[in-house]
Design an enzyme around this catalytic site. Structure first.
Site, PDB file in Angstrom:
ATOM      1  N   LYS A   1     -15.353  61.988  -8.778  1.00  0.00           N
ATOM      2  CA  LYS A   1     -16.508  61.439  -8.652  1.00  0.00           C
ATOM      3  C   LYS A   1     -16.444  61.122  -6.873  1.00  0.00           C
ATOM      4  CE  LYS A   1     -19.852  58.315  -7.597  1.00  0.00           C
ATOM      5  NZ  LYS A   1     -20.112  57.505  -6.491  1.00  0.00           N
TER       6      LYS A   1
ATOM      7  N   GLY B   1     -10.862  51.226  -5.338  1.00  0.00           N
ATOM      8  CA  GLY B   1     -11.906  50.592  -4.718  1.00  0.00           C
ATOM      9  C   GLY B   1     -12.134  49.099  -5.041  1.00  0.00           C
ATOM     10  N   SER B   2     -13.605  48.372  -5.309  1.00  0.00           N
ATOM     11  CA  SER B   2     -13.606  46.930  -5.222  1.00  0.00           C
ATOM     12  C   SER B   2     -13.310  46.582  -6.581  1.00  0.00           C
ATOM     13  CB  SER B   2     -15.296  46.812  -4.839  1.00  0.00           C
ATOM     14  OG  SER B   2     -15.833  47.259  -5.981  1.00  0.00           O
TER      15      SER B   2
ATOM     16  N   GLY C   1     -16.763  46.907  -8.872  1.00  0.00           N
ATOM     17  CA  GLY C   1     -16.960  48.178  -9.393  1.00  0.00           C
ATOM     18  C   GLY C   1     -16.011  48.506 -10.290  1.00  0.00           C
ATOM     19  N   GLY C   2     -14.695  48.313  -9.824  1.00  0.00           N
ATOM     20  CA  GLY C   2     -13.385  48.871 -10.743  1.00  0.00           C
ATOM     21  C   GLY C   2     -13.466  47.978 -12.129  1.00  0.00           C
TER      22      GLY C   2
ATOM     23  N   GLU D   1      -7.164  50.419  -8.753  1.00  0.00           N
ATOM     24  CA  GLU D   1      -6.377  49.826  -7.744  1.00  0.00           C
ATOM     25  C   GLU D   1      -7.487  49.157  -7.022  1.00  0.00           C
ATOM     26  OE1 GLU D   1      -6.072  48.629  -4.378  1.00  0.00           O
ATOM     27  OE2 GLU D   1      -5.351  50.935  -3.589  1.00  0.00           O
TER      28      GLU D   1
ATOM     29  N   CYS E   1      -6.299  48.256   1.350  1.00  0.00           N
ATOM     30  CA  CYS E   1      -6.170  47.438   0.487  1.00  0.00           C
ATOM     31  C   CYS E   1      -4.869  46.765   0.440  1.00  0.00           C
ATOM     32  CB  CYS E   1      -6.204  48.353  -0.684  1.00  0.00           C
ATOM     33  SG  CYS E   1      -4.742  49.709  -0.848  1.00  0.00           S
TER      34      CYS E   1
ATOM     35  N   GLU F   1      -9.758  38.050  -1.345  1.00  0.00           N
ATOM     36  CA  GLU F   1      -9.774  39.294  -0.507  1.00  0.00           C
ATOM     37  C   GLU F   1     -11.146  39.423   0.273  1.00  0.00           C
ATOM     38  OE1 GLU F   1      -8.937  44.119  -0.073  1.00  0.00           O
ATOM     39  OE2 GLU F   1      -9.974  43.255  -1.825  1.00  0.00           O
TER      40      GLU F   1
END
Length: 497
Positions: free
Chosen positions: A154, A209-210, A213-214, A233, A270, A361
């Protein structure tokens, strides 16, 4: 010359066709064997290098990361592909194990032979901050293809043209390597990403990603009629501790290295160290002053997208308004439009106020300093922190042994990587690397998205009991052909080819 035409949203029919091609590719990838897959990965690296100038220029136009940084990232991407090719050719990742039939204290044992096999088609969600090394041609894709799993990626909306170019290069390479079905597909759009996670052809998912969203996609993957593994992650605060002895002897050196680390890539790593735990007293004062001097001269950098810049502005504002937080240093603001810019920032929080946004974070070039007066207070601060990808320590032995022991224990419990005397923003692609950590750093602390062990995510064990030799996978036969000889554990003993 590659084409840069990209769609904004993949249709239902387009997604279905992509997933069906991946299913057809899965059988071919397994059938061609390990050495052919290694050659495919080598061809993919060569194709990316062939189109280096075009890919780097396109990525720079979309991300503003700069061509030198992106050129280095493409080199890393090609190295990852070749590294995974060498790993799959070597074969120890299969964990081939043979227990011959015979008597045991528990009674007669049948002939048992175990090997790891590919799960099937894998979905990969590219990362915004690494448009090459953690995107279409990145580590998730390389490790999945090495395992024998086709990939449907994606594309990240921050770099759609770069994604399309890389996908085309990989498809070209697979054709040159003699594959009939392309083992890499590409879809675009948020709705297509959701449908991809739900598609029954997809057997596992890799995401960088975030947290928000994750976690949303993780829940979706787990709520399928047939739940599948989701390896997300999600980033972390990544504390860095400076012990009193190290601060006393190396304040300037540490401040310089830390300033470079938390602002690298405009703080959009990250593994960025987001929290500095420094001692109270003169040594900690000197470290603070040196850090402020470094950061006050650093220029703002253009962030990946307007949305990322806005999130950074909101996050740093929340930090600055938190009780007990004060400004230590701020970098040089940009001239003109500031909508996409991130200015380096160091804030200081009271040890008693380590909660709320101080423990979260903030994606961007901000570092929060917290001073600890003794070992007990440092221990209490660690208890307030969430799991991370990394914990870093600067200490001088034997003076700082008690701090080092505390951080070593706490770090190994809360993070996947503990760094001594350095900075966590560099993640090497190697056999020993672990890039992961307990939730919310990742959704699965048992696995890594970087290094040799990344391949393990896309494999499942199969045990063959009392099978005739000719029906076994070649790596499990008593006398495997030369091209199928791999390290094996036979009746408990490690046997090398």
């Amino acid at each position: 010359m590659l084409s840069t035409q990209v769609p904004t949203e993949t249709s239902d029919a387009g997604l279905e066709a992509c997933c069906r091609r991946a299913e057809e590719s899965a059988a071919e990838l397994e059938a061609v064997g390990r050495r052919r897959r290694a050659k495919v990965l080598d061809e993919m690296a060569a194709a990316l290098e062939q189109h280096r100038a075009e890919i780097v220029a396109t990525a720079d136009a979309e991300t503003s990361l700069g061509e030198p940084r992106l050129d280095g990232e493409l080199t890393r991407t090609c190295f990852q592909l070749r590294f995974m090719g060498a790993l799959v050719a070597e074969g120890s990742y299969l964990e081939a194990t043979i227990d011959h039939a015979g008597p045991t204290p528990m009674g007669a044992r049948p002939d048992l032979r175990r090997v790891l096999k590919p799960l099937g088609p894998v979905a990969v969600f590219g990362a915004s901050n690494f448009p090459l090394a953690f995107s279409v041609a990145g580590g998730d894709t390389a490790s999945a293809l090495a395992a024998g799993c086709p990939v449907v990626v994606k594309a990240h909306p921050a770099h759609p043209a770069t994604s399309a170019l890389c996908a085309q290069a990989l498809v070209e390479a697979s054709e040159r390597a003699g594959l009939h079905e392309p083992p890499v597909g590409l879809v675009f759009g948020e709705a297509a990403g959701v449908r991809l996670v739900q598609h029954p052809a997809i057997k596992a998912i890799g995401f960088t990603g975030s947290l928000r969203g994750g976690r949303s996609l993780f829940d979706l993957a787990r709520s399928r009629p047939d739940p599948v593994p989701f390896y997300g992650e999600l980033g972390a605060l990544n504390p860095l501790v400076v012990a009193p002895g190290a601060a006393e002897r190396r304040a300037g050196e540490i401040a310089k290295g830390l300033a470079a680390s938390f602002t690298l890539g405009v703080g959009q790593f990250c593994t960025k160290p987001g929290l500095l735990l420094a001692p109270a007293g003169p040594a900690g004062d000197a470290l603070k002053e040196e850090l402020a001097a470094q950061v006050s001269t650093m220029k703002a950098g253009r962030m990946l997208t307007k949305q990322v810049a806005q999130a950074f502005a909101a996050g740093s504002a929340a930090l600055a308004s938190h009780p007990g937080v004060k400004l230590v240093a701020e970098g040089v603001a940009p001239d003109g439009d500031e909508a996409w810019w991130g200015t380096p920032l160091v804030l200081e929080a009271e040890a008693a106020e380590v909660d709320g946004p101080v423990t979260e974070e903030c994606f961007g070039p901000v570092l929060v300093l917290v001073r600890y007066r003794d070992l007990a207070q440092l221990s209490q601060i660690f208890k307030k922190l969430k799991p991370a990808l990394t914990v870093s320590l600067h200490a001088d032995l034997p003076q700082d042994r008690s701090v080092a022991e505390l951080v070593n224990k706490a770090g190994s419990e809360m993070a996947g990587r503990v760094v001594w005397g350095g900075y966590p923003t560099g993640v090497a692609v190697s056999w020993a690397m672990h890039h992961g950590g307990p939730y919310p750093a990742t959704t699965d602390p048992l696995h890594t998205s970087v290094g040799a062990a990344a391949i393990r995510r896309w494999l499942r064990p199969v045990c063959y009991q009392d099978f005739p030799q000719e029906m076994l996978p070649p790596e499990l036969r008593d006398d495997p052909p030369p091209e199928h000889q791999v390290p094996r554990r036979v009746d408990g003993e490690l046997v090398l080819p």
